[in-house]
Each structure stands twice: as structure tokens, then as C-alpha cells.
Design a protein around this motif. Structure first.
Motif, short mmCIF file in Angstrom:
data_model
loop_
_atom_site.label_atom_id
_atom_site.label_comp_id
_atom_site.label_asym_id
_atom_site.label_seq_id
_atom_site.Cartn_x
_atom_site.Cartn_y
_atom_site.Cartn_z
N PHE A 110 0.85 -1.19 0.00
CA PHE A 110 0.00 0.00 0.00
C PHE A 110 0.88 1.24 0.00
CE2 PHE A 110 -2.55 -3.30 2.12
CZ PHE A 110 -3.69 -3.27 1.32
N HIS A 111 0.47 2.25 -0.77
CA HIS A 111 1.29 3.45 -0.93
C HIS A 111 0.56 4.73 -0.50
CE1 HIS A 111 4.06 0.91 -3.20
NE2 HIS A 111 3.01 0.46 -3.87
N GLU A 112 -0.71 4.84 -0.85
CA GLU A 112 -1.50 6.02 -0.53
C GLU A 112 -2.87 5.59 -0.01
OE1 GLU A 112 -0.68 9.22 -0.70
OE2 GLU A 112 1.29 8.94 -1.62
N PRO A 113 -3.42 6.30 0.99
CA PRO A 113 -4.80 5.99 1.40
C PRO A 113 -5.78 6.40 0.31
CG PRO A 113 -4.01 7.95 2.55
CD PRO A 113 -2.83 7.40 1.79
N ILE A 114 -6.92 5.73 0.26
CA ILE A 114 -7.99 6.08 -0.66
C ILE A 114 -9.00 6.93 0.09
CG2 ILE A 114 -9.89 5.18 -2.06
CD1 ILE A 114 -8.17 2.73 -2.64
N ARG A 115 -9.28 8.11 -0.46
CA ARG A 115 -10.18 9.07 0.18
C ARG A 115 -11.52 9.12 -0.55
NH1 ARG A 115 -6.99 11.83 3.70
NH2 ARG A 115 -4.73 11.67 3.34
N ILE A 120 -10.47 5.43 -8.77
CA ILE A 120 -9.46 4.38 -8.75
C ILE A 120 -9.50 3.60 -10.06
CG2 ILE A 120 -8.59 2.35 -7.54
CD1 ILE A 120 -8.38 4.97 -5.96
N THR A 121 -8.35 3.52 -10.71
CA THR A 121 -8.22 2.79 -11.96
C THR A 121 -7.25 1.63 -11.75
OG1 THR A 121 -8.59 4.82 -13.22
CG2 THR A 121 -7.63 2.96 -14.40
N ALA A 122 -7.65 0.46 -12.22
CA ALA A 122 -6.82 -0.73 -12.03
C ALA A 122 -6.21 -1.17 -13.36
CB ALA A 122 -7.64 -1.87 -11.43
N LYS A 123 -4.94 -1.53 -13.30
CA LYS A 123 -4.23 -2.11 -14.43
C LYS A 123 -3.80 -3.51 -14.00
CE LYS A 123 0.19 -1.63 -16.94
NZ LYS A 123 1.39 -0.76 -17.12
N VAL A 124 -4.03 -4.51 -14.86
CA VAL A 124 -3.71 -5.90 -14.52
C VAL A 124 -2.80 -6.47 -15.60
CG1 VAL A 124 -4.64 -8.17 -13.97
CG2 VAL A 124 -5.97 -6.12 -13.41
N VAL A 125 -1.69 -7.07 -15.17
CA VAL A 125 -0.72 -7.66 -16.09
C VAL A 125 -0.47 -9.11 -15.68
CG1 VAL A 125 1.65 -7.54 -16.98
CG2 VAL A 125 0.39 -5.42 -16.49
N PHE A 126 -0.47 -10.01 -16.67
CA PHE A 126 -0.16 -11.41 -16.42
C PHE A 126 1.36 -11.56 -16.36
CE2 PHE A 126 0.37 -15.82 -18.30
CZ PHE A 126 0.05 -16.49 -17.13
N ASP A 156 -2.94 9.98 -10.69
CA ASP A 156 -1.97 9.00 -11.17
C ASP A 156 -0.99 8.58 -10.08
OD1 ASP A 156 -1.18 7.29 -13.25
OD2 ASP A 156 0.55 8.55 -13.72
N GLU A 157 -1.41 8.71 -8.82
CA GLU A 157 -0.61 8.24 -7.69
C GLU A 157 -0.93 6.77 -7.46
OE1 GLU A 157 -0.47 12.25 -4.92
OE2 GLU A 157 -2.29 11.01 -4.92
N LEU A 158 0.11 5.97 -7.25
CA LEU A 158 -0.07 4.54 -7.01
C LEU A 158 -0.60 4.33 -5.59
CD1 LEU A 158 0.35 1.70 -8.21
CD2 LEU A 158 2.66 1.74 -7.20
N ALA A 159 -1.81 3.81 -5.49
CA ALA A 159 -2.41 3.55 -4.18
C ALA A 159 -2.00 2.19 -3.64
CB ALA A 159 -3.94 3.63 -4.27
#
Length: 393
Positions: A110-115, A120-126, A156-159
Motif C-alpha cells: 500500500f502506498h496512498e490511502p484512498i479518500r 481508482i483505476t486498475a491495471k492488470v498484467v499477467f 496517477d498516484e499509485l495507491a
């Protein structure tokens, strides 16, 4: 055959074998960014989305749910529990047509709290897979794959970064070994036992506004324990309704039927109702669970991790920050089971980022004294010198 039956959708879950062609096809996918549109449940961390998720995991910490309370904290308003990333996108499916699968391991940084109202945008890589391994007592031949899921906010902060690992297996092998894992279900609880369980649950409370200082904790300290259960059908429904699953989203009637016609291996026909059900129903449908090699319906991996995060955030208080968590899912947690979750401090240090942290060995056990999720966590705690300087925690 009646008109309601589909020759492509049977009363069994799809059953495939590991083949060289399948393995080659999956190796070719390594590094691929996967489509996520059908698995996104929430784009925005609205107040109600956060509340629904908290209700779905049984966590009523006012830092997540009470704006008046949260406004008095260092956060100046509601934030989401770290596990809320699952309510945005739990995961997606990739390849392995016709094989069974269990979520077997979770690693999150975890990097940043979600307020409130963050997008929130998710990117998924195999990222690939290990195996197939030789036969195991649990499921025969199996592989372990890895999905890397990155969650970013509107700036664009990594949460958070979530490595989701699943065990893939041949369902026939898993079914053949089911009897070797047989336990008494539903669990025969006594009234006295149920009274104690409910008393323990009602006594739980988050530490809240009172800081838990790094200076005051010691290696070997035990963390507060929380209890979940007996797990019931509504607990699983509430988790789905919270937006934390499934993959892809559950749908009804014509919407679902059109998807199943396009992807027949996503579904099976329940012989008791004649309804088409998704593979995900292993978490609330005993027939589906048995086809998967389990005894009856069982919990969701990320649901179990959400419970552990509930336990950790209850203990650490409002001013702390959960930096990472890791857990391995061992043994099924079946409907009627009770899980107790706790931890112990194994180290106390200042890390490379300059944070005062504790390392925690986490544990989760059921009423059969089985370890159902051993793991670890790293928590940043406030410390008195920083408080005396008046710096933000």
C-alpha cells in the motif's frame, strides 16, 4: 433435450487437462495487460461505496464510516479501509480454459490511502506462472500463476500493488482427493459455544484516535484478535453486494444468458433448479463447490485477507498506516466455520524509507485448529519524537 437446455453448458464444471499446447499458449501471454472492463465494480470511492464494502466485510470502524468522527482525525475525513481496492476490482480471469482454480496467495503493498470520491483505476498484467508441479495431496498436478494489479487514483498516484496468485488444477484430480479432506459439516456448534463467539465479536473495537506509538510496542507483543463467523450464506452475499467480487461481475437473466452463450465454460446448469450458475457460485452453492473438489460452499480468498486487514487496522489505530500484507490461503473456510485472526510483532525498526515500523506475523485459524491463512504485515506507527515536533503522522 428440452429447449431450455444448451448442449454446450452441462451440469458439470468444465474439465480439462494440462497440455503442452495450453502451457505454450499461456507462456505467450506473459507480460500482457489484461482487459478489466467486465470486472470493475467501483470506479469512485464514494461514501456509500465505502460503507457498503465495510458492511460486506463486517468492519464498522468509524474512520471508514462516520464523517463526523473521521473529520476529527489526522485524515480530516473518511478514508477507505486498505482492502477497498478489492471493491474496485478484485481480479480478472486469464486463460487456463477448463481448469479449476483457487486463489492461493496474496501480496499487497500500500502506498496512498484512498479518500472519499477518489477515482481508482486498475491495471492488470499477467506476470507468468510456475509449474506444473508433480502430484500433490491437495489437487494433483498444478500450476501457480501471477497477476500484478496496480491501483492508481485520479492524480496517477499509485495507491496499491496487489500480486494475485492462483493455483490451477485439473478438476478431476481435485474431486478424486475430496474425501481425503472430509470434515464434519455443518459444524455442530453448541449454544454455549455460539454465545461465546458472539460475545467475543461484540467486544471487538478499533483503537481509534488513541495513537499506538512505536515506542511503546515490543517484539513478542500479541495483537488483538477478531472473530468472523459462523460464516453464513448472507456473509457471502454481503461480500458480493459490497462490490468485492466476482470475476467477471455476476449478472442475471438475459444479460447473464448472453454471456454464458458466448463463454459456455463460465457456467453450469444446477440440477436442483435448472438455472445456469457461474463458476463463482462455489462460494454460495454447495453443488458447485463439490464440483470444484470442496465439501460445501467456501469463502473468497480476498474476503479472508479483508478480515485480516480489519484485524490489523483495529489494532494499529487511526494514525498508523498499513504498508504491506501477505497471506497464503490454506484449507477451505466453509460455511458454518469460525475464523479467529490475530498476529504477533516479530521485529521493530526504522525502514529504508525512514518509517518507524513493526513487522507482524499474522495468523488465522478455524475451530478445527487449522492454520487457514499464515502471513505477515508491515505497519508504520507514529512515534513520540515525531509527535513532539508537531509533524504529520
Amino acid at each position: 433435450m428440452t429447449q431450455t437446455q444448451d448442449p454446450q453448458i452441462g451440469r458439470e464444471l468444465a474439465q480439462a487437462k494440462f497440455t503442452d499446447e495450453m502451457l505454450d499458449n499461456m507462456r505467450a501471454l506473459i507480460g500482457t495487460e489484461l482487459r478489466t472492463a467486465s470486472a470493475v465494480n467501483n470506479e469512485y470511492a464514494t461514501r456509500l461505496a465505502i460503507l457498503r464494502f465495510c458492511e460486506g466485510i463486517g468492519d464498522d470502524n468509524p474512520l471508514w464510516t462516520d464523517d463526523d468522527y473521521a473529520s476529527t482525525t489526522v485524515h480530516k475525513g473518511i478514508i477507505a479501509p486498505p482492502s477497498f481496492i478489492f471493491a474496485c476490482l478484485g481480479s480478472v480471469q486469464v486463460g487456463w480454459p477448463g481448469l479449476g482454480g483457487f486463489h492461493c496467495e496474496t501480496t499487497i503493498n500500500f502506498h496512498e490511502p484512498i479518500r472519499v470520491d477518489d477515482k481508482i483505476t486498475a491495471k492488470v498484467v499477467f506476470d507468468g506462472f510456475d509449474g506444473p508441479t508433480d502430484a500433490s495431496n491437495f489437487a494433483g498436478r498444478r500450476i501457480k500463476d501471477y497477476l500484478r494489479q496496480e491501483y492508481r487514483n485520479q492524480n496517477d498516484e499509485l495507491a496499491a500493488t496487489f500480486i494475485c496468485s492462483r493455483m490451477r488444477f485439473e478438476r478431476t484430480e481435485m474431486q478424486a482427493k475430496r474425501e481425503s479432506r472430509k470434515v464434519e459439516l455443518p459444524h455442530p456448534w453448541t449454544e454455549a459455544e455460539l454465545e461465546r463467539i458472539e460475545s467475543d465479536i461484540l467486544a471487538e473495537a478499533p483503537r481509534g484516535a488513541e495513537p499506538r506509538y512505536w515506542d511503546d510496542v515490543q517484539i513478542g507483543d500479541d495483537l488483538d484478535v477478531i472473530t468472523k463467523g459462523p460464516i453464513g450464506l448472507t456473509d457471502e452475499i454481503a461480500f458480493v453486494a459490497a462490490g468485492a467480487a466476482p470475476i467477471p461481475r455476476i449478472a442475471a437473466h438475459g444479460v447473464a444468458l448472453r454471456r454464458y452463450k458466448k463463454h459456455p465454460k463460465w457456467a453450469f446448469r444446477d440440477p436442483s433448479t435448472s438455472a445456469l450458475e457461474p463458476v463463482y457460485s462455489v462460494h454460495y452453492n454447495d453443488y458447485a463447490a463439490r464440483l470444484q473438489g470442496a465439501q460445501v460452499a467456501y469463502d473468497v480468498g480476498i474476503q479472508r485477507t479483508s478480515w485480516q486487514i480489519h484485524q490489523l487496522t483495529n489494532w494499529m489505530g487511526d494514525d498508523a498506516f498499513l504498508k504491506s500484507i501477505h497471506g497464503q490461503y490454506r484449507s477451505h473456510v466453509y460455511l458454518s466455520d469460525v475464523v479467529r485472526l490475530g498476529g504477533r510483532i516479530t521485529d521493530k525498526l526504522i525502514d529504508d524509507a525512514g518509517d518507524h515500523v513493526v513487522h507482524v506475523e499474522t495468523w488465522a485459524t478455524n475451530q478445527r485448529d487449522q492454520s487457514v491463512m499464515p502471513g505477515s504485515a508491515v505497519i508504520r506507527l507514529p512515534h513520540r519524537a515525531t509527535d513532539a515536533e508537531g509533524n504529520a503522522q
